[in-house]
Write a protein that holds these residues in place. Structure first.
Motif, PDB file in Angstrom:
ATOM      1  N   VAL A   1       0.850  -1.212   0.000  1.00  0.00           N
ATOM      2  CA  VAL A   1       0.000   0.000   0.000  1.00  0.00           C
ATOM      3  C   VAL A   1       0.879   1.252   0.000  1.00  0.00           C
ATOM      4  CG1 VAL A   1      -1.609   1.352   1.398  1.00  0.00           C
ATOM      5  CG2 VAL A   1      -2.041  -1.061   1.024  1.00  0.00           C
ATOM      6  N   VAL A   2       1.920   1.246   0.832  1.00  0.00           N
ATOM      7  CA  VAL A   2       2.813   2.416   0.915  1.00  0.00           C
ATOM      8  C   VAL A   2       3.507   2.654  -0.429  1.00  0.00           C
ATOM      9  CG1 VAL A   2       4.927   3.300   1.984  1.00  0.00           C
ATOM     10  CG2 VAL A   2       3.169   2.266   3.401  1.00  0.00           C
ATOM     11  N   VAL A   3       4.027   1.572  -1.026  1.00  0.00           N
ATOM     12  CA  VAL A   3       4.718   1.704  -2.318  1.00  0.00           C
ATOM     13  C   VAL A   3       3.758   2.236  -3.388  1.00  0.00           C
ATOM     14  CG1 VAL A   3       5.799   0.407  -4.197  1.00  0.00           C
ATOM     15  CG2 VAL A   3       6.465  -0.038  -1.847  1.00  0.00           C
TER      16      VAL A   3
ATOM     17  N   TYR B   1      -8.497  13.308   1.436  1.00  0.00           N
ATOM     18  CA  TYR B   1      -8.190  11.935   1.007  1.00  0.00           C
ATOM     19  C   TYR B   1      -8.530  10.901   2.089  1.00  0.00           C
ATOM     20  CZ  TYR B   1      -5.994  13.620  -3.262  1.00  0.00           C
ATOM     21  OH  TYR B   1      -5.777  14.184  -4.490  1.00  0.00           O
ATOM     22  N   THR B   2      -8.482  11.320   3.359  1.00  0.00           N
ATOM     23  CA  THR B   2      -8.923  10.418   4.431  1.00  0.00           C
ATOM     24  C   THR B   2     -10.394  10.055   4.222  1.00  0.00           C
ATOM     25  OG1 THR B   2      -7.380  11.402   6.012  1.00  0.00           O
ATOM     26  CG2 THR B   2      -9.220  10.194   6.941  1.00  0.00           C
ATOM     27  N   VAL B   3     -11.186  11.075   3.919  1.00  0.00           N
ATOM     28  CA  VAL B   3     -12.628  10.859   3.692  1.00  0.00           C
ATOM     29  C   VAL B   3     -12.845   9.928   2.491  1.00  0.00           C
ATOM     30  CG1 VAL B   3     -14.796  12.010   3.076  1.00  0.00           C
ATOM     31  CG2 VAL B   3     -13.254  13.065   4.739  1.00  0.00           C
ATOM     32  N   ILE B   4     -12.087  10.172   1.409  1.00  0.00           N
ATOM     33  CA  ILE B   4     -12.251   9.341   0.192  1.00  0.00           C
ATOM     34  C   ILE B   4     -11.894   7.875   0.497  1.00  0.00           C
ATOM     35  CG2 ILE B   4     -11.324   8.904  -2.129  1.00  0.00           C
ATOM     36  CD1 ILE B   4     -10.966  11.940  -2.399  1.00  0.00           C
ATOM     37  N   GLY B   5     -10.754   7.664   1.143  1.00  0.00           N
ATOM     38  CA  GLY B   5     -10.302   6.297   1.448  1.00  0.00           C
ATOM     39  C   GLY B   5     -11.274   5.575   2.360  1.00  0.00           C
TER      40      GLY B   5
ATOM     41  N   ALA C   1      -6.217   5.430   6.222  1.00  0.00           N
ATOM     42  CA  ALA C   1      -4.800   5.638   6.563  1.00  0.00           C
ATOM     43  C   ALA C   1      -3.982   5.963   5.316  1.00  0.00           C
ATOM     44  CB  ALA C   1      -4.245   4.393   7.248  1.00  0.00           C
ATOM     45  N   ALA C   2      -4.234   5.233   4.235  1.00  0.00           N
ATOM     46  CA  ALA C   2      -3.503   5.500   2.991  1.00  0.00           C
ATOM     47  C   ALA C   2      -3.847   6.888   2.463  1.00  0.00           C
ATOM     48  CB  ALA C   2      -3.845   4.448   1.943  1.00  0.00           C
ATOM     49  N   GLY C   3      -5.133   7.268   2.552  1.00  0.00           N
ATOM     50  CA  GLY C   3      -5.554   8.596   2.109  1.00  0.00           C
ATOM     51  C   GLY C   3      -4.870   9.695   2.907  1.00  0.00           C
ATOM     52  N   PHE C   4      -4.819   9.497   4.232  1.00  0.00           N
ATOM     53  CA  PHE C   4      -4.169  10.491   5.085  1.00  0.00           C
ATOM     54  C   PHE C   4      -2.687  10.624   4.725  1.00  0.00           C
ATOM     55  CE2 PHE C   4      -1.793  11.662   8.902  1.00  0.00           C
ATOM     56  CZ  PHE C   4      -2.459  12.813   9.286  1.00  0.00           C
ATOM     57  N   GLY C   5      -2.024   9.475   4.572  1.00  0.00           N
ATOM     58  CA  GLY C   5      -0.585   9.500   4.264  1.00  0.00           C
ATOM     59  C   GLY C   5      -0.297  10.120   2.913  1.00  0.00           C
ATOM     60  N   MET C   6      -1.090   9.765   1.934  1.00  0.00           N
ATOM     61  CA  MET C   6      -0.876  10.289   0.582  1.00  0.00           C
ATOM     62  C   MET C   6      -1.146  11.799   0.542  1.00  0.00           C
ATOM     63  SD  MET C   6      -2.350   8.396  -2.682  1.00  0.00           S
ATOM     64  CE  MET C   6      -1.789   8.659  -4.322  1.00  0.00           C
ATOM     65  N   GLY C   7      -2.204  12.206   1.227  1.00  0.00           N
ATOM     66  CA  GLY C   7      -2.533  13.637   1.285  1.00  0.00           C
ATOM     67  C   GLY C   7      -1.431  14.429   1.968  1.00  0.00           C
ATOM     68  N   LEU C   8      -0.916  13.859   3.064  1.00  0.00           N
ATOM     69  CA  LEU C   8       0.153  14.541   3.801  1.00  0.00           C
ATOM     70  C   LEU C   8       1.408  14.648   2.929  1.00  0.00           C
ATOM     71  CD1 LEU C   8       0.544  15.738   6.626  1.00  0.00           C
ATOM     72  CD2 LEU C   8       1.565  13.587   7.323  1.00  0.00           C
ATOM     73  N   PHE C   9       1.715  13.579   2.199  1.00  0.00           N
ATOM     74  CA  PHE C   9       2.872  13.598   1.302  1.00  0.00           C
ATOM     75  C   PHE C   9       2.710  14.714   0.259  1.00  0.00           C
ATOM     76  CE2 PHE C   9       5.005  12.381  -2.639  1.00  0.00           C
ATOM     77  CZ  PHE C   9       6.277  12.089  -2.189  1.00  0.00           C
ATOM     78  N   LEU C  10       1.524  14.837  -0.329  1.00  0.00           N
ATOM     79  CA  LEU C  10       1.292  15.878  -1.343  1.00  0.00           C
ATOM     80  C   LEU C  10       1.391  17.269  -0.721  1.00  0.00           C
ATOM     81  CD1 LEU C  10      -1.683  14.317  -3.322  1.00  0.00           C
ATOM     82  CD2 LEU C  10       0.619  14.703  -4.179  1.00  0.00           C
ATOM     83  N   ASP C  11       0.802  17.419   0.471  1.00  0.00           N
ATOM     84  CA  ASP C  11       0.874  18.727   1.151  1.00  0.00           C
ATOM     85  C   ASP C  11       2.316  19.124   1.450  1.00  0.00           C
ATOM     86  OD1 ASP C  11      -1.852  19.130   1.144  1.00  0.00           O
ATOM     87  OD2 ASP C  11      -2.155  18.232   3.116  1.00  0.00           O
ATOM     88  N   LEU C  12       3.120  18.144   1.867  1.00  0.00           N
ATOM     89  CA  LEU C  12       4.517  18.442   2.193  1.00  0.00           C
ATOM     90  C   LEU C  12       5.339  18.686   0.930  1.00  0.00           C
ATOM     91  CD1 LEU C  12       5.107  15.809   5.018  1.00  0.00           C
ATOM     92  CD2 LEU C  12       5.346  18.267   5.289  1.00  0.00           C
ATOM     93  N   ALA C  13       5.184  17.820  -0.072  1.00  0.00           N
ATOM     94  CA  ALA C  13       6.028  17.909  -1.270  1.00  0.00           C
ATOM     95  C   ALA C  13       5.702  19.141  -2.103  1.00  0.00           C
ATOM     96  CB  ALA C  13       5.861  16.657  -2.119  1.00  0.00           C
TER      97      ALA C  13
END
Lengths: 288, 191
Positions: free
Chosen positions: B14-16, B84-88, B60-72
């Protein structure tokens, strides 16, 4: 067992939503030098080499898809350019006479009004990532503080003004485009000298609005808008004067409005940025 | 994470998938413009993870992916992660409640996920304050992106399923249904 699963599921959702809201609230209330912003800059510094590598590796794929789009656009652009060429020829004849007068006047007052961006230590950079949202707000470039790039420096490309640097790490920076809703550029109409502030029409990268133009001021379609540069010692502009911003496409002159609404099409194609320049020593602008 | 529990192998996959999709989106896909808009793979990937693995791992994946986009992308932190948390989570709940198997499911879920991502982003931006005037073209672009992403939802879901299926724990309900539809538990086969 079922109740435990439901409770755990709801707890995880609440936890993640609360974490997001805390981050949102804390970040929104913070100043740019605060811890969360520092973490973000640090993260940008870590991932930017990966992004840069991936961007280089995937450039052929982007170019392939871009080629299809460009071919479709090419015919339309050719027709537009032919029309522009015709009007440019007429203008060129008129400008030749004006240019002779201008040279003589410049010699008289010893005033160099050239933009001279080559004297502003331009740093050439490549766009490596683009914000995927529809708000056309930011792109990141592969030059950062190690190349002399700092926050608030203006960014241009071969066509005109692109935006400003809003975050910089060692080897990458974030450029906030002039189409971002937080952007505002003091500008003037080159032909008449009428000054205003260029703001975006959020969601439309091909339409900027030259705001605060009084109804009496004469502005015509086809006139060029350039940055005004520093006009006030108190509120200095970040941009040097004379950088092309766009061309007037429409003037809304409603009877009840105090100001005219002037639509400007930016010269820089903000959807297709590839190479940009950061002016690290913008003369005539506020020192970042 | 899922109904049958998560495994380290599934978490890694999932992370990859999430990181790979986020990187691909910001370095390549977001720079390819079709009809004036670009596809946004990220809500589709979050939706796919939710549909395949369940609500908790989807959130969890939505939260992580969203956070990655916000940071990057140096955006307002917490904005994309919230959406993305809501979507996931929503995609995961669809799986847990209905477990739909039709080919149209990823199509419809992709359209709804993109609608939540684009409209939700705009609403939160408005709530945070927008000084500049907003063009009507934003609405047109949102609709075009939803249509564009709906078309892409099926291949994105197929890739995500292919990548995640080897690590998914065996779900008894699915196994029963699969056996039934392939004749394993069919009354006809027993007769």
């Amino acid at each position: 067992m079922y109740d435990k699963t439901v409770r755990r599921r709801r707890a995880v959702l609440v936890l993640l939503v609360v974490c997001s809201l805390i981050l949102l609230t804390a970040y929104f209330g913070e100043s740019p030098g605060s811890p969360l912003h520092s973490v973000q800059r640090g993260f940008l510094g870590v991932v930017s080499p990966v992004q840069d590598g991936a961007s280089r590796a995937l450039k052929p794929v982007r170019d392939l898809f871009g080629w299809f789009g460009d071919t479709l656009d090419a015919k339309k652009q050719r027709d537009e350019l032919q029309k522009e060429l015709q009007s440019a020829r007429k203008e060129a004849i008129a400008n030749a006479a004006a240019a002779r007068d201008n040279v003589a006047l410049q010699k008289l007052v010893k005033l160099d009004t050239q933009i001279g961006t080559d004297q502003m230590n331009p740093v050439t950079a490549r766009v490596i990532t683009r914000s995927p949202t529809l708000w056309y707000s930011t792109v990141s470039i592969n030059k950062g503080t190690s190349s002399g790039v700092k926050v608030d420096q203006p960014v241009i490309n071969g066509d005109g003004l692109v935006g400003t640097i809003t975050a910089a790490s060692g080897n990458s920076s974030i450029v906030t485009l002039i189409t971002d809703h937080t952007s505002g550029v003091s500008a003037l109409v080159n032909e008449s000298g009428v000054a205003g502030v260029v703001q975006p029409a959020v969601g439309n990268p091909n339409d900027l609005l030259l705001q605060y133009i009084r109804r009496g001021d004469q502005i015509a379609v086809g006139q060029n808008v350039v940055t005004a540069g520093s006009k006030s010692a108190r509120y200095e502009s970040l941009f040097p004067p004379g950088i092309p911003v766009g061309r007037v496409t429409k003037v809304d002159n409603q009877e009840l409005d105090v100001y005219q609404r002037v639509h400007v099409k930016p010269f820089a194609q903000l959807r297709k940025l590839d190479i940009v320049q950061v002016l690290t020593a913008p003369q005539g602008a506020a020192t970042p | 994470m899922t109904a049958g529990g998560s495994t380290p192998k599934l978490v890694i996959r999932v992370v990859v998938l999430a990181l790979g999709a986020a990187l691909l989106e910001i370095v390549a896909v977001s720079q390819i413009s079709v009809f004036g808009v670009n596809a946004d793979l990220t809500p589709l990937v979050v939706m796919s993870i939710g549909l395949l693995t369940g609500s908790v791992s989807g959130a969890a994946a939505g939260f992580g992916m969203g956070l990655f986009l916000d940071l990057a992308l140096v955006q307002t932190l917490g904005l994309q992660s919230l959406i993305y948390t809501v979507i996931g989570y929503a995609a995961g709940r669809i799986r847990e409640l209905r477990d739909p198997q039709g080919a149209i499911v990823p199509l419809a879920a992709g359209a709804v996920a993109t609608a939540i991502a684009t409209i939700g982003y705009s609403i939160v931006q408005f709530l945070l304050g927008v000084d500049a005037p907003v063009s009507f073209l934003l609405v047109r672009d949102i609709l075009t992106t939803i249509v564009f992403n709906t078309v892409l939802a099926v291949p994105v879901f197929a890739v995500a399923r292919r990548w995640l299926t080897p690590a998914l724990p065996d779900d008894p309900a699915r196994r029963r249904r699969r056996a039934y539809t392939t004749g394993g538990l069919s009354p006809l086969s027993r007769a």
